[in-house]
Write an enzyme that holds these catalytic residues in place. Sequence first.
Site, mmCIF file in Angstrom:
data_model
loop_
_atom_site.group_PDB
_atom_site.id
_atom_site.type_symbol
_atom_site.label_atom_id
_atom_site.label_comp_id
_atom_site.label_asym_id
_atom_site.label_seq_id
_atom_site.Cartn_x
_atom_site.Cartn_y
_atom_site.Cartn_z
ATOM 1 N N HIS A 1 0.843 -1.205 0.000
ATOM 2 C CA HIS A 1 0.000 0.000 0.000
ATOM 3 C C HIS A 1 0.878 1.255 0.000
ATOM 4 C CE1 HIS A 1 -3.602 2.375 1.310
ATOM 5 N NE2 HIS A 1 -2.649 3.157 1.789
ATOM 6 N N GLU A 2 1.829 1.321 0.931
ATOM 7 C CA GLU A 2 2.682 2.506 1.032
ATOM 8 C C GLU A 2 3.651 2.607 -0.146
ATOM 9 O OE1 GLU A 2 1.971 4.842 3.027
ATOM 10 O OE2 GLU A 2 0.575 3.713 4.276
ATOM 11 N N HIS B 1 1.904 4.202 -3.078
ATOM 12 C CA HIS B 1 1.867 5.666 -2.965
ATOM 13 C C HIS B 1 3.207 6.262 -3.406
ATOM 14 C CE1 HIS B 1 -1.978 6.044 -1.053
ATOM 15 N NE2 HIS B 1 -1.624 5.491 0.089
#
Length: 194
Positions: free
Chosen positions: A21-22, A25
Site C-alpha cells: 500500500h505505502e 503511494h
Amino acid sequence: MDFLGALVNFLAALIPAFVIHEYAHARVAVAMGDPTPRYEGRLTLNPLAHLDPIGILMLWFFSFGWAKPVMINPRRFENPRLGLLYVSLAGPLANVLMALLGQVLLYSLDISGMAYNFLRMFTNINFSLAAFNLIPIPPLDGSKILASLLPPREAESLGRLEPYGWVILLLLLWSGFITNFIGPISRFLAWVLV
C-alpha cells in the site's frame, strides 16, 4: 489455531498489505514528478521502511492501526490535483489487486488448513484496508481523493479537518461506524471484483 499460529498468520498477511500500500503511494508520487519518497527511502519493498510497530500492535489489539505515511509534495507534480488523486488512489488500488490475487488463489488451489486460513486473512485484510482508506476523513486516502475532486475552497475546508482527523476516526471506531462501514464495502468489493 493457537495464539502463536494466529499471530504469525496475521502478521504474514498484514505486513505485505501495509508495505505494498505505502510502496504504491511512493512509486506513483515519484512517477508523477515528486522525488520526496525516494529521498526519504520509501521507494522500497523493505518492510522496515514502511511499518510502524505501534500501528501494527494497535491493529492487532483494537482493529485500528497504521503504517508510516508516505510524505509527498504535490507542488512537485505537473498537475497537483491530478497527481494527488493518482497517488491517493494508488494505495487502496494496490490492496484491491492483492485481495483479488488472494481470491484467485483461494478458488484455484486445492488448499486447506494454515494455507487456506492465511489466504482468507490476506484477502480480508486487503479488502478491509482498501475500504478503510477510502473513508473521506483526513488523513486517510479517501479525504485526499475527495479533496482532489472538490473545488479549491471546499478542498481547503476539508483540509482544515486534518488536525482532528484521528479524533474523529477514533470516535467513529468507538461508535461502531467504521466496522459497519468497512464490512459492507469489503463485501461489495469482493462481490464486484471476483
